[in-house]
Design an enzyme around this catalytic site. Structure first.
Site, PDB file in Angstrom:
ATOM      1  N   CYS A   2       0.814  -1.223   0.000  1.00 49.93           N
ATOM      2  CA  CYS A   2       0.000   0.000   0.000  1.00 49.93           C
ATOM      3  C   CYS A   2       0.850   1.277   0.000  1.00 49.93           C
ATOM      4  CB  CYS A   2      -0.880   0.035   1.226  1.00 49.93           C
ATOM      5  SG  CYS A   2      -1.890  -1.433   1.433  1.00 49.93           S
ATOM      6  N   ARG A  27       5.386  -0.263  -5.948  1.00 51.69           N
ATOM      7  CA  ARG A  27       5.331  -1.045  -4.709  1.00 51.69           C
ATOM      8  C   ARG A  27       4.348  -2.211  -4.802  1.00 51.69           C
ATOM      9  NH1 ARG A  27       7.166   1.920  -0.237  1.00 51.69           N
ATOM     10  NH2 ARG A  27       5.673   0.898   1.103  1.00 51.69           N
ATOM     11  N   TRP A  75      -3.043  -2.714  -1.442  1.00 52.49           N
ATOM     12  CA  TRP A  75      -2.636  -4.096  -1.733  1.00 52.49           C
ATOM     13  C   TRP A  75      -3.435  -4.938  -0.762  1.00 52.49           C
ATOM     14  CZ3 TRP A  75       0.253  -8.100   0.725  1.00 52.49           C
ATOM     15  CH2 TRP A  75       0.807  -9.046  -0.148  1.00 52.49           C
ATOM     16  N   ASN A 100      -1.853   2.365   5.905  1.00 52.07           N
ATOM     17  CA  ASN A 100      -0.958   1.243   5.569  1.00 52.07           C
ATOM     18  C   ASN A 100      -0.742   0.440   6.844  1.00 52.07           C
ATOM     19  OD1 ASN A 100      -0.657   2.308   3.062  1.00 52.07           O
ATOM     20  ND2 ASN A 100       1.532   2.748   3.236  1.00 52.07           N
ATOM     21  N   GLY A 101      -0.661  -0.865   6.706  1.00 58.10           N
ATOM     22  CA  GLY A 101      -0.430  -1.710   7.875  1.00 58.10           C
ATOM     23  C   GLY A 101      -1.653  -2.573   8.149  1.00 58.10           C
ATOM     24  N   GLU A 483      19.003 -17.186  -5.729  1.00 64.75           N
ATOM     25  CA  GLU A 483      18.536 -15.870  -6.176  1.00 64.75           C
ATOM     26  C   GLU A 483      18.083 -15.939  -7.641  1.00 64.75           C
ATOM     27  OE1 GLU A 483      17.540 -13.252  -4.951  1.00 64.75           O
ATOM     28  OE2 GLU A 483      17.707 -11.752  -6.533  1.00 64.75           O
ATOM     29  N   LYS A 487      14.353 -14.998  -8.926  1.00 65.12           N
ATOM     30  CA  LYS A 487      14.072 -14.011  -9.983  1.00 65.12           C
ATOM     31  C   LYS A 487      13.154 -14.614 -11.035  1.00 65.12           C
ATOM     32  CE  LYS A 487      14.865 -10.933  -8.679  1.00 65.12           C
ATOM     33  NZ  LYS A 487      15.421 -10.895  -7.353  1.00 65.12           N
ATOM     34  N   GLU A 490       9.606 -15.106  -9.692  1.00 68.80           N
ATOM     35  CA  GLU A 490       8.932 -13.832  -9.417  1.00 68.80           C
ATOM     36  C   GLU A 490       8.355 -13.201 -10.677  1.00 68.80           C
ATOM     37  OE1 GLU A 490      10.925 -11.322  -5.801  1.00 68.80           O
ATOM     38  OE2 GLU A 490      12.227 -11.690  -7.498  1.00 68.80           O
ATOM     39  N   HIS A 506      20.003 -36.565  -3.876  1.00 69.02           N
ATOM     40  CA  HIS A 506      19.117 -36.777  -2.734  1.00 69.02           C
ATOM     41  C   HIS A 506      17.685 -36.347  -3.030  1.00 69.02           C
ATOM     42  CE1 HIS A 506      22.641 -37.888  -0.528  1.00 69.02           C
ATOM     43  NE2 HIS A 506      23.223 -36.741  -0.849  1.00 69.02           N
ATOM     44  N   LYS A 605       6.763  -4.512  -3.476  1.00 60.52           N
ATOM     45  CA  LYS A 605       8.168  -4.122  -3.354  1.00 60.52           C
ATOM     46  C   LYS A 605       8.610  -4.071  -1.902  1.00 60.52           C
ATOM     47  CE  LYS A 605      12.047  -2.631  -4.898  1.00 60.52           C
ATOM     48  NZ  LYS A 605      12.881  -3.694  -5.475  1.00 60.52           N
TER      49      LYS A 605
HETATM   50  C1  G6P Z   1       9.758  -8.238  -1.116  1.00 64.01           C
HETATM   51  C2  G6P Z   1      10.392  -7.805  -2.422  1.00 64.01           C
HETATM   52  C3  G6P Z   1      11.741  -8.473  -2.586  1.00 64.01           C
HETATM   53  C4  G6P Z   1      12.623  -8.194  -1.386  1.00 64.01           C
HETATM   54  C5  G6P Z   1      11.939  -8.585  -0.077  1.00 64.01           C
HETATM   55  C6  G6P Z   1      12.699  -8.065   1.126  1.00 64.01           C
HETATM   56  O1  G6P Z   1       9.432  -9.580  -1.184  1.00 64.01           O
HETATM   57  O2  G6P Z   1       9.553  -8.120  -3.502  1.00 64.01           O
HETATM   58  O3  G6P Z   1      12.366  -7.975  -3.751  1.00 64.01           O
HETATM   59  O4  G6P Z   1      13.804  -8.909  -1.519  1.00 64.01           O
HETATM   60  O5  G6P Z   1      10.644  -7.992  -0.026  1.00 64.01           O
HETATM   61  O6  G6P Z   1      12.672  -6.672   1.103  1.00 64.01           O
HETATM   62  P1  G6P Z   1      13.761  -5.724   1.718  1.00 64.01           P
HETATM   63  O7  G6P Z   1      13.274  -4.335   1.411  1.00 64.01           O
HETATM   64  O8  G6P Z   1      13.764  -5.997   3.192  1.00 64.01           O
HETATM   65  O9  G6P Z   1      15.054  -6.032   1.088  1.00 64.01           O
END
Ligand code: G6P
Length: 610
Positions: A2, A27, A75, A100-101, A483, A487, A490, A506, A605
């Site tokens: 949000c 975001r 959101w 927000n929250g 990672e 990616k 995502e 395994h 985000k």
């Molecule tokens: C969300 C984002 C990720 C990020 C994670 C942690 O899931 O989509 O890209 O790695 O939060 O966020 P931070 O701001 O703590 O790195």
């Protein structure tokens, strides 16, 4: 997640609010809305499901005006994606609220408020804020006091902005657990959940602290702390670039951010790394003293940031001779963990506002860690403010939800932390000098690596119809494989799993067939021969492999294997260098699949709620 924007001015603020919302779009959200108050005390509200452009279109078709206004991108957490659940929420067409929250006790409050005669028109927790403030206002007759009283009833997290139709001359804001920043103008003031939203109108910001409630008019800002005492909060001049939100000619923010990595890493190193190494005080005043007494490092983070912590563990133990654990923040915060003597707690976060990471830091501070260090990309964020030491990754604003440049600058910071802690732990001089040399070569190495784009674009075509994929790596490339898998899932929605390649036998070998692409990260290091055996295991079972390898590793493309030669680099920086081709692969697969690369479905985000 949000986003909040608010403004109180003499001019019509509709465009300021809409532009603010646009700048928060990255975001992640699913509906948007705005409420405006004009000088005659007319309150209007417009909400739409979908993107900010739908809201802007609605406001174009039915224009409204107001010099005081609040706006929001939602959101969904409590209640589905409907117009009725979109913010702002109203109480009896008088109080308007964005939030927000999460108000965790909203069900109890909702029952009490319903009994008190307030009708609910949404399923959200936020609507309880509107009614609770209204109830308190009826009791005490003052909006500021009403908000101060109301927030004592809320459990959970809030960054909230409240307007009263009968008082267009002031806005009240309150913060606990969700960030809020006040933007200072001349004869006008603004509010947002992120300074990015307000950069077109101001560069002067005041960050609210936990428990703050503030009263904002066109010409004044009065902040009260949790106890109700008047407090001063520092005003800072932001140096975030105004155009940080532009795509700079790239098709997506993510691609722009991938290409920015050489320059932002250069920025992150500049003034911190000399020919002979680093000064520990780049991590903050007194860091040297703190590091001298450290015997253990506990790293905590979420998502991509967690992967940078996983990589750092290899470096800290191998080069800096210090023991290190890494844990996902949402796990750490809810279990009783062992605190090693003389431990440093390190949190990593792009945003500095991730709810779980912040909660984990707060818990760690009660548990007797020697000191805390935040590695973070947002100055003034909660994590930075609440840590003893901070290292700012100078990645610039990262807009794409899938983190790229924030990750590689975090890794750069961790290599410098390895040097700093290693100085007190008999780090081998050769290791020290190799890392310093490798870091100096890093930006140029990344520039060279980006030239692989054309080949990777071709490779991406082979993934377009795939449902699943496997990523393999060993040693400090294992987290890089993780990672890479993150990616891909995502942004392309292809199921991707990462394994330490020694684990192949395994379990995952059972999955191998020609429908399961296997992506292998293979720098020329001491584990190469082991990795080659794993490659043969996959080949023997008909798997198709995509190998990112050092030329000297001597992999050759054939029917079962496509090889992309990554420029040769020093071992210490290989995890950073090999990250780039995996980012590019995910990006081009997502483009071929036509997904929303910068705002993938269901993701946000900055995850400021649990
Ligand atoms: C969300 C984002 C990720 C990020 C994670 C942690 O899931 O989509 O890209 O790695 O939060 O966020 P931070 O701001 O703590 O790195």
């Amino acid at each position: 997640m949000c986003g909040i924007v608010g403004a109180i001015a003499e001019r019509n603020v509709v465009e300021i609010l809409l532009e603010g919302l646009r700048r928060l779009e990255y975001r992640g959200y699913d509906s948007a809305g705005v409420a405006l108050l004009d000088s005659q005390g007319n309150l209007t509200r417009t909400r739409r499901i979908g993107k900010v452009k739908e809201l802007a279109q609605a406001l174009k078709e039915q224009p409204v005006k107001g010099a005081t206004g609040i706006a929001h991108t939602r959101w969904a957490t409590h209640g589905g994606v409907t117009e009725a659940n979109a913010h702002p929420h109203l109480s009896s067409e008088r109080i308007a609220v964005v939030h927000n929250g999460i108000i965790e006790n909203y069900q109890t409050l909702r029952q009490e408020l319903t009994q008190a005669g307030y009708g609910f028109s949404s399923d959200t927790d936020t609507e309880t804020i509107a009614h609770q403030v209204h109830l308190e206002l009826d009791k005490c007759g003052d909006l500021l006091k009403a908000v101060q009283n109301a927030v004592t009833k809320f459990h959970g997290a809030y960054g909230t902005v409240i307007m009263d139709k009968q008082e267009p001359e002031r806005i009240i804001v309150a913060r606990s657990g969700s960030p809020l920043v006040i933007g200072l103008g001349i004869g006008e003031n603004f509010i947002a959940s992120d300074q990015m939203a307000l950069l077109p109108v101001t560069r002067r910001f005041m960050f609210l602290e936990e428990g703050d409630v503030a009263e904002i008019s066109r010409t004044s800002i009065q902040v009260y702390d949790q106890s109700g005492a008047v407090v001063e909060r520092e005003v800072i001049e932001s140096d975030v670039e105004h155009d940080a939100g532009d795509k700079g000619g790239y098709r997506h923010y993510m691609l722009k951010e991938i290409h920015e990595q050489p320059s932002v890493i250069r920025n992150t190193l500049q003034g911190r790394l000399s020919d002979t190494g680093i000064s520990p005080n780049i991590f903050g005043q007194g860091a040297d003293k703190i590091f001298a007494g450290i015997q253990h490092v506990q790293i905590i983070a979420c998502g991509t940031s967690y992967h940078s912590g996983m990589t750092a563990r290899y470096w800290l133990e191998q080069y800096a001779n210090v023991s290190c654990n890494v844990e996902i923040a949402s796990e750490f915060r809810y279990r009783k963990s062992f605190v090693h003597p003389n431990s440093l707690i390190v949190t990593i976060s792009q945003s500095g506002e991730t709810a779980d990471t912040l909660a984990a830091l707060r818990l760690a501070k009660q548990q007797g860690y020697s000191a805390s260090l935040a590695i973070c990309n947002v100055p003034g964020s909660s994590l930075v403010r609440e840590s003893d030491l901070a290292f700012m990754t100078l990645a610039g604003a990262e807009i794409g939800v899938a983190s790229t440049k924030a990750f590689t600058t975090q890794l750069t910071g961790f290599l410098m932390l390895t040097l700093a802690i290693g100085q007190h732990n008999n780090m081998l001089q050769t290791d020290h000098d190799d890392i310093v040399k490798a870091l100096h070569s890093l930006p140029a190495k990344l520039e060279e690596t980006l030239t692989l784009t054309a080949g990777i674009k071709e490779l991406a075509k082979e993934f377009a119809d795939k449902q699943h994929s496997l990523f393999l790596g060993r040693g400090d490339q294992y987290p890089i494989a993780m990672e890479g898998a993150l990616k891909l899932k995502e942004i392309s929605y292809i199921h991707a799993e990462a394994y330490a390649s020694g684990e192949l036998k395994h379990g995952p070998l059972a999955l191998i067939d020609d429908e399961m692409p296997v992506i292998v990260v293979a720098p020329n290091n001491e584990l190469l021969e082991k990795l080659k055996s794993n490659v043969e295991e996959v080949r023997a079972r008909g798997g198709i492999m995509y190998v990112f390898a050092d030329k000297q590793a001597n992999f050759k493309s054939d029917d079962t294997m496509r090889v992309i030669n990554v420029p040769h680099c020093e071992a210490a920086i290989a995890p950073i260098v090999y990250t780039l081709p995996l980012q590019l692969l995910s990006y081009y697969v997502a483009v071929i699949k036509g997904t929303d690369v910068d705002q993938p479905r269901n993701l946000a985000k900055s995850v400021t709620v649990e």
